[in-house]
Design a protein around this motif. Structure first.
Motif, PDB file in Angstrom:
ATOM      1  N   ILE A   5     -26.792  21.980  14.731  1.00 34.83           N
ATOM      2  CA  ILE A   5     -28.020  21.591  14.051  1.00 34.83           C
ATOM      3  C   ILE A   5     -27.633  20.670  12.899  1.00 34.83           C
ATOM      4  N   ARG A   6     -28.558  19.836  12.495  1.00 41.21           N
ATOM      5  CA  ARG A   6     -28.297  18.894  11.408  1.00 41.21           C
ATOM      6  C   ARG A   6     -29.143  19.303  10.214  1.00 41.21           C
ATOM      7  N   LEU A   7     -28.514  19.388   9.054  1.00 40.71           N
ATOM      8  CA  LEU A   7     -29.211  19.730   7.822  1.00 40.71           C
ATOM      9  C   LEU A   7     -29.162  18.545   6.873  1.00 40.71           C
ATOM     10  N   SER A   8     -30.169  18.420   6.082  1.00 35.79           N
ATOM     11  CA  SER A   8     -30.200  17.389   5.053  1.00 35.79           C
ATOM     12  C   SER A   8     -30.130  18.087   3.706  1.00 35.79           C
ATOM     13  N   LEU A   9     -29.012  17.917   3.011  1.00 32.32           N
ATOM     14  CA  LEU A   9     -28.794  18.588   1.735  1.00 32.32           C
ATOM     15  C   LEU A   9     -28.470  17.574   0.652  1.00 32.32           C
ATOM     16  N   THR A  10     -28.881  17.881  -0.561  1.00 32.97           N
ATOM     17  CA  THR A  10     -28.507  17.052  -1.703  1.00 32.97           C
ATOM     18  C   THR A  10     -27.061  17.386  -2.079  1.00 32.97           C
ATOM     19  N   GLN A  13     -26.896  20.836  -3.520  1.00 37.17           N
ATOM     20  CA  GLN A  13     -27.045  21.875  -2.508  1.00 37.17           C
ATOM     21  C   GLN A  13     -25.760  22.048  -1.713  1.00 37.17           C
ATOM     22  N   VAL A  14     -25.077  20.951  -1.419  1.00 30.57           N
ATOM     23  CA  VAL A  14     -23.796  21.036  -0.700  1.00 30.57           C
ATOM     24  C   VAL A  14     -22.783  21.804  -1.541  1.00 30.57           C
ATOM     25  N   LEU A  17     -23.719  25.489  -1.513  1.00 34.59           N
ATOM     26  CA  LEU A  17     -23.385  26.088  -0.220  1.00 34.59           C
ATOM     27  C   LEU A  17     -21.882  26.300  -0.094  1.00 34.59           C
ATOM     28  N   VAL A  54     -18.828  22.110   6.128  1.00 40.36           N
ATOM     29  CA  VAL A  54     -19.456  21.687   4.874  1.00 40.36           C
ATOM     30  C   VAL A  54     -18.493  20.799   4.081  1.00 40.36           C
ATOM     31  N   SER A  57     -18.118  17.397   5.749  1.00 42.59           N
ATOM     32  CA  SER A  57     -19.340  16.625   5.557  1.00 42.59           C
ATOM     33  C   SER A  57     -19.399  16.057   4.143  1.00 42.59           C
TER      34      SER A  57
END
Length: 71
Positions: A5-10, A13-14, A17, A54, A57
């Motif tokens: 799945i693809r997530l969009s994080l600032t 937020q990264v 996480l 993470v 990315s």
């Protein structure tokens, strides 16, 4: 599961996480020897894999290496 799945994080937020995964891994590693806990090693394995994704990315998106993040 192999479906990604693809997530969009600032960036914040990264970072959050990344830190949360590291803390959870540390907590769970302390439970590995506890015989009342079932599946801890498998859970830690999944957490570690998620942390790797993470981190990679973060490196790709922002050009930072792990060494720069941890300083």
């Amino acid at each position: 599961m192999s479906d990604a799945i693809r997530l969009s994080l600032t960036p914040d937020q990264v970072c959050a996480l990344n830190n949360a995964l590291r803390r959870e891994i540390e907590i769970q590693r302390r439970l590995i020897g506890d015989t009342s806990q079932i599946g801890v090693q498998e859970y830690v394995k999944h957490l570690s894999t998620a942390l790797e994704v993470v981190t990679k990315s973060w490196e790709r998106a922002f050009g930072f290496t792990v060494e720069k993040i941890n300083k």
